[in-house]
Each structure stands twice: as C-alpha cells, then as structure tokens.
Write an enzyme that holds these catalytic residues in place. Structure first.
Site, PDB file in Angstrom:
ATOM      1  N   HIS A 123     -45.454   1.110  -7.150  1.00  0.00           N
ATOM      2  CA  HIS A 123     -44.554  -0.031  -7.281  1.00  0.00           C
ATOM      3  C   HIS A 123     -43.262   0.244  -6.506  1.00  0.00           C
ATOM      4  O   HIS A 123     -42.974   1.393  -6.157  1.00  0.00           O
ATOM      5  CB  HIS A 123     -44.265  -0.302  -8.755  1.00  0.00           C
ATOM      6  CG  HIS A 123     -45.455  -0.853  -9.503  1.00  0.00           C
ATOM      7  ND1 HIS A 123     -45.384  -1.235 -10.822  1.00  0.00           N
ATOM      8  CD2 HIS A 123     -46.726  -1.089  -9.112  1.00  0.00           C
ATOM      9  CE1 HIS A 123     -46.566  -1.694 -11.212  1.00  0.00           C
ATOM     10  NE2 HIS A 123     -47.405  -1.603 -10.190  1.00  0.00           N
TER      11      HIS A 123
ATOM     12  N   GLU B 234     -40.201   0.543  -7.216  1.00  0.00           N
ATOM     13  CA  GLU B 234     -39.262   1.528  -7.744  1.00  0.00           C
ATOM     14  C   GLU B 234     -39.685   2.947  -7.349  1.00  0.00           C
ATOM     15  O   GLU B 234     -38.851   3.779  -6.979  1.00  0.00           O
ATOM     16  CB  GLU B 234     -39.189   1.415  -9.271  1.00  0.00           C
ATOM     17  CG  GLU B 234     -38.632   0.087  -9.775  1.00  0.00           C
ATOM     18  CD  GLU B 234     -39.710  -0.974 -10.010  1.00  0.00           C
ATOM     19  OE1 GLU B 234     -40.755  -0.929  -9.308  1.00  0.00           O
ATOM     20  OE2 GLU B 234     -39.519  -1.849 -10.863  1.00  0.00           O
TER      21      GLU B 234
ATOM     22  N   CYS C 162     -41.993  -2.900 -14.662  1.00  0.00           N
ATOM     23  CA  CYS C 162     -43.101  -2.840 -15.617  1.00  0.00           C
ATOM     24  C   CYS C 162     -42.859  -1.655 -16.557  1.00  0.00           C
ATOM     25  O   CYS C 162     -41.943  -0.868 -16.359  1.00  0.00           O
ATOM     26  CB  CYS C 162     -44.437  -2.699 -14.888  1.00  0.00           C
ATOM     27  SG  CYS C 162     -44.742  -1.032 -14.264  1.00  0.00           S
TER      28      CYS C 162
ATOM     29  N   CYS D 207     -42.719   1.701 -14.735  1.00  0.00           N
ATOM     30  CA  CYS D 207     -41.496   1.932 -13.974  1.00  0.00           C
ATOM     31  C   CYS D 207     -40.282   2.064 -14.890  1.00  0.00           C
ATOM     32  O   CYS D 207     -39.375   2.837 -14.622  1.00  0.00           O
ATOM     33  CB  CYS D 207     -41.280   0.812 -12.958  1.00  0.00           C
ATOM     34  SG  CYS D 207     -42.501   0.840 -11.642  1.00  0.00           S
TER      35      CYS D 207
END
Lengths: 332, 385
Positions: free
Chosen positions: A140, A142, A203, A206
């Site tokens: 992701h 991040e 999410c 993360c």
C-alpha cells in the site's frame, strides 16, 4: 487451478472501494423525503462548512471538504480566525500532493491511493499503491513511502533550513554512508516527527504499521468502512484499537498510549473518491467481456455516470466459492 | 547447493535435512468476535405472568400492540413462554418472596411470557393495559441474552441463568463448523511438522541476529500433498539500526508474503518484460540457510496473491501482519504462542480484533491456535510478532 481472469482478481482495495464509490454516488442523489427541503441540504458539492480541524477521532459522517481556493481566500478574509485558515490551507496543499501521487498510480494501472510524509513542513517521501505491479497485496502507499524515505538517499539540499535534513550538520536522523552503503539516508526515527497525508483512510494493516513506526499525525481524505484502521472498522491509532468497555457497556474513555497518533479525516474526500471512481471506469473500458446489466445511468453533476457500470466484480466472500476448490467463502 | 535439486525434495527429506525437533501439540479453532461478543450481552425485558392461563393468546396479542417487534429486539433465540418451573432459580426465589404461598403464580405450570424491551413502555402503563385482559397481573424486569447462543452448551447455560434459550445451528457466528472440521482434518497430520519448521527458522533468525526468534512457513496444498513455498524468519534487525522496534516491514509474515509475491511476479512476467521492483527496505529475499533451501517461488499459488495457501507462525501475528494475511487471501492460519497485547487474530485477547473472521472485511479464513505440549520457541517475546 487456473483462474478465469486475473483482471477480476487484482490485489487491491477493490471491493471496499467500490462500496465507497457507490455510497458516495447515492449520497449525491436527492433523498426522497427531502425533496422539498431546500435549506441546509447536505447534498451540495461545495459546502461552506470548513473541515473539522480538531484532530480527534473522525466521525462516521466526514465533513464535506474543499472550497475552491478563491472561496477559501474569501472566507479567510472574512473570518478572524486566520491562523486556522492558514493551517487549513497547508493541510489542503499537502493533500493535493497526495492526490497527485494517486493520479500517478491511476496512470500506471494501480488503485489510485497516494500519500506524502511531511517532516518539519516539507515533504520527505511520497508513495502510491503498488499492489498490482508487485503482485503483493500489502504494498500500500504508506509502505511504499516509508520504504522510499528510509532506503533512498535523501535530497542533497536539506528539506528544512534548520539543520534537520539528512545533510545538516549533526543531524541525528542521518545515517552514515557506510551504514547502508548508498549515501546518507534518514534514520527510522525521523518518522516519529512526521505527519502523513493520505487520500484514503489507512487500512488496518497500515494503521498498525504507522503505529509501530511512530508516526505523529495522520490526515486522510475518504474514510473506508470496509478496511479502515483509523475509525472505519477499528481505531488502531488509539490504544491499538482495543475497546475498553465501561460499566454501562459503552466504549469508555482510555488513557492515551505512547504510540497513539492523531487522526483527522475528510480532507479533499470528494477528489479522492472521484479518483477511485475514474479507476473503475478505466478498468471497465478494458474489461474483455463486460457483463451487460442494462441499468440506466444517472446524471451526476453534468457527467453521466452509470451506477451499474460493468465493473469487474469485487472479490466477495460469496463469490470465492467459484475460485477455490473446497473453499469456505460461502459461509458468511 | 544447486537450487534445481531442492525442488525435488520430498517432505521426508526436509524433515531429515533440518533434523527437526518434533514437538507435538493440538489445534484449537479460534473464536470469532461475534462468538465472543454474543457471549456477554444481555438486555432488560418485561416478563409477565399469565393468569388465567387460557388468556395467554389475548395477553400476547396485547403485548404485540403495546411493544411492537419486542421494542426493536430480535429475540428469536428465546422461547416466548416459559413455565414457572422453568424459570431460573434466582427469579423463582424473588417471585415467591413477594407472593403469598397459595398464589397461582407459584404453581408449577403457571405461565410467564416475554413482553418485550423495557425501553418501549413504562411498567405502570404495561400493568394497566394487561389488567384489561388478565384477572391478576404480575410483571417483572429481567435480563435476557441479547444475541443468539453460539453453541448448545451456551444455550443450556443461558436457560438456567436467564430464560429458555434455543440454539440454532444454522445461525452463523463464524466459519461453518463442518468446513472448519474438514479443514482441520486436512492439516492435522502435518501441522506439527510445519510448526516445528517455523520454530526452526525462528531459531536461525535469532542466531544470525537478523531478527527476533519468530518465524513462519507458507504451505501450498495440492491434491492433498502439502509443500512449503516460502519459509521466513523475522528480519527486523537485518541491515537496520539496533534500536526501537526494528524494521516493521520485515516481520516474518510480511517477508513470507513478499517471497510468494516475488515468485508470482517471476512466473507471470517473462524475462524480457520483467520490470524492476525496487527492494527498498523490504526483506523479501530468502536470507538464512533454511529460507534459501526451502524457497520454491515457482510452486506459487493459483496465481492470485497467497490465495488459499496456509501460513504457520510461531507467534500470533501482530495487527499489521494479521491484516496482511487477510489482504493476501490466505486460506488457513495456525500460530503457536498467543500474543494478547499485540496479536490481531484472537477475538479473546486484550485487543479482541479477531481479524481472521470479521464480517466487515472482504475475506475470511480459518484460524487455529496450536497449543504446544512443551514450551514453544521464543516464549518470552513480548513485542509485535
């Protein structure tokens, strides 16, 4: 077992985001009961309500963000609380940079989620979703941004003039060139002085990553009721998401923990969602055998949007049965 | 060693190669958040006696009008009527203390019924309304289970504690019991082997200083034959300053997922079209001896992430890794040591997230705790696994 079509099964936030988009479209349609109520209706695109600047738990109803910049200036001139306005402009500026990363993701056929890390007023790292490119569902935005901050040589000119850049004299965040063999880099504890701007709520995975690296504050655009780790599903930013029930059974207060971080949602939320929407439309053009669903489109803000577009179906539990031999997807 | 040779190894050879110290244990399926929360919630309802008993249907009709839909509760798991003898003892005691011994309410067959939520109507109004159809009125307030029971044992317990409760085995609070036990049968035979392998790679990680004593094994199972695809120890201290939490992205589970992904990428993209993936801070390459020897990226999964693969962990994965396992669509997860403060899988730990089976998420998987018969590896580890 060979899967029918990889396009249908991409490792991204798909099903959660589709849901988000549909909910968003629905929220723009006039509500039947409210047809004759013209005052204060929340369906207008530009609201005069400024986003909530308090860094508290995001509520389920995220404030509508984004006046245009001229509106913003006008409002700033009218309102005495100029400091807040300036702060707001700063946040919006960083969020636009996060959106620019999301746009780049869109261009490379990745789910458009982007983020920037800000250290002492300067962007020191950018990231965008890379799950398709890497075949790894955990890549992701991040993760990508943190990886880039901590592995790539930091810019030659320090991002901040106060000696906090990696090349600043006596900078405690700079690692020696020998340590990583590729020039000076930020050391991991720089993240503890960073704010994150991300277009979609982090999410759960993360949110936990951000907690473990010790990020300071998180600003996000659209909330995510399917996966969100900072208010959507769990509140990982507070006490690692632990729910403390008081005597009445309500979620009672808790003491602030060291790794807790502050979160503020709703920043340029509409832009973030429209970006995701564009992604699904774009996908739609490429879909090899679109299933005709035959529903009429709705006109939304002058653009025809087919609510029942032939998007590749999200991977849902009840569909996984087709894909797995003896899978257990149907039970929920 | 020639990598081509390793792919020919049978599980037996793996055993002997690694000289696994076989530690036995047993599989315990994890409880879901629903199973845990269903257990504790109660709600207050009015319960009224029916006298004479012939007026039962009239009283019930009236209650339905006074408190439509039971006041917004779904109480299908509770019987509507119960006899005095079926009431919990505490309630019988409190009723008999307010009634004369010859009271009809204390008869063995005296009927009682649930009127509905106490939020819907004031007690005085209810009593007045009921007096219009009943000769004598007795109303009391009592807690009943808000949600349906998740097992017959729970239903029996609640019946003795609150009110007659029935267990409906079709009501879903977690994985279907049949599929869960089928899954358990599949893995039972070799689970000890993979858990021991995970422990072995954890030891190696700790010994070489690349990470804490934590490890995972990713297994693919085709036609009943299980093969390791990737084995990963914790790598948080690999190429990292030895302070703080270490490299969070190099937790064992994330490394193993990265190794599987890398295998998929190599398989899907021919050498000409293969793009370069910047390694960054990720530690997705096999590092230790065991990791290198057992890395079989070409075995891969069915081409989509870690779809329906199995992951065996020495420790309950942290919240981040638990969600990474969900994102990666694993089919089964087994872990050794529970990590109540940091783990993301258990619904009955301190955090209570139960990420392996939550309705909000778009993927659910089967999860077991492996209870070691002896002390497991890294038993004193206290951080995020």
């Amino acid at each position: 077992m060979e899967l029918p079509n990889r396009q249908l099964l991409r490792p991204d936030y798909r099903s959660g985001y589709l849901d988000l988009i549909f909910r968003y479209i629905l929220s723009l349609l006039p509500k039947p009961g409210k047809l004759f109520n013209h005052s204060n209706d929340s369906i207008t695109m530009s609201s005069t309500t400024p986003p909530d600047l308090s860094l508290s738990t995001p509520s389920k109803e995220y404030p509508l963000p984004a006046m245009s910049e001229t509106e913003e200036e006008a409002a700033t001139a009218q309102h005495p609380e100029a400091t807040d306005r300036r702060e707001k402009t700063t946040h919006l500026n960083f969020m636009r940079q996060a959106l620019a990363m999301a746009e780049r993701a869109l261009d490379t056929n990745e789910t458009p989620v982007g983020c920037v890390f800000v250290h002492k007023g300067a962007v020191i790292g950018r990231g965008m979703n890379a799950t398709n490119r890497s075949y790894n569902g955990t890549r992701h935005a991040e993760f990508m941004a943190i990886s880039s901050i901590l592995s790539e040589p930091a810019p030659v000119s320090p991002p901040a003039p106060d000696g906090c850049g990696p090349d600043g004299a006596g900078d405690r965040h700079a690692l020696g060139g020998e340590a990583r063999g590729r020039g000076k880099k930020y050391s991991p504890d720089v993240l503890m002085e960073c704010d994150l701007y991300v277009t979609v709520e982090p999410c759960i995975m993360c949110a936990s990553l951000l907690r473990q690296v010790g990020v300071r504050r998180v600003f996000f655009g659209a909330g995510n009721e399917k996966f969100g780790g900072t208010g959507g599903v769990l509140n990982v930013h507070r006490g690692n998401g632990k729910i403390v029930l008081d005597e009445s059974g309500a979620d009672g207060g808790r003491r602030r923990e060291e790794s807790d971080y502050e979160v503020s949602g709703g920043w340029l939320r509409d832009e973030a969602i429209l970006m995701l929407q564009r992604f699904y439309m774009q996908e739609n053009d490429r879909a090899p055998e679109p299933k005709a669903r035959g529903k009429k489109g709705v006109v939304l803000a002058g653009v025809e949007v087919d609510v029942e577009v032939d998007l590749p179906d999200p991977v849902r539990d009840d569909e996984d049965d087709d894909l797995s031999d003896g899978g257990h997807g149907t039970e929920s | 060693m020639n990598p081509k040779d390793t792919s020919q190894h049978t599980p037996k050879e793996i055993d002997s190669k690694l000289a696994l110290r076989l530690v036995t244990g047993r599989l315990v399926p994890l409880k879901t958040t629903l199973e845990i929360s269903a257990r504790y919630s109660v709600v207050n309802v009015y319960i009224a006696a029916v006298f004479p008993t012939q007026k039962a249907s009239a009283a019930l009709n009236l209650a339905g009008k006074l408190v439509p839909n039971d006041g917004g509760l779904n109480l299908q798991h509770l019987s509507r009527f119960a006899k005095y003898a079926e009431l919990p003892e505490t309630i019988r005691t409190s009723i008999s203390s307010t009634q004369p011994p010859e009271s009809p309410f204390l008869e063995h067959n005296a009927k009682y019924f649930i009127v509905g939520s106490t939020v819907a109507i004031a007690e005085q109004d209810l009593i007045e309304a009921l007096s219009s159809v009943l000769d004598r009125v007795l109303v009391y307030t009592a807690p009943v289970p808000l949600l349906a029971p998740t097992s017959q044992e729970q239903a029996t317990l609640w019946t003795s504690k609150y009110w007659r409760t029935t267990f409906n085995k079709n009501h879903s609070f977690g994985p279907h019991p049949h599929l869960l036990s089928k899954g358990e049968e599949e893995i039972r035979e070799d689970v000890a082997k993979w858990m021991n392998l995970a422990a072995e790679v954890a030891r190696e990680s700790n010994k070489t200083g690349s990470g804490e004593e934590l490890g995972v094994v990713v297994i693919g199972r085709w036609n009943g034959i299980a093969r390791p695809i990737a084995v990963a120890g914790d790598g948080r201290w690999l190429d990292w300053p030895r302070e703080g939490y270490g490299n969070v992205t190099a937790h064992a589970a994330l490394r193993a997922i990265g190794m599987v992904a890398e295998g998929l990428r190599r398989k899907e993209e021919s050498e000409q079209t293969q793009g370069t993936i910047e390694e960054g801070i990720f530690q997705d390459q096999p590092y230790g001896v065991i990791e290198k020897e057992l890395y079989r990226p070409s075995e891969g999964s069915d081409g989509y992430l870690c779809h329906n693969l199995e992951i065996y962990c020495t420790h309950e994965p942290c919240v981040m890794c638990s969600m990474a396992i969900v994102h990666s669509r694993f089919g089964k997860v087994v872990f050794g040591q529970r990590m109540p403060k940091t783990g993301g899988l258990c619904a009955d730990g301190d955090l209570g997230h139960g990420l392996f089976w939550r309705k909000e998420l778009n993927w659910t998987l089967h999860a077991w705790h492996w209870e070691f018969d002896a002390v497991g590896p890294g038993a004193d580890f206290d951080g995020n696994a």
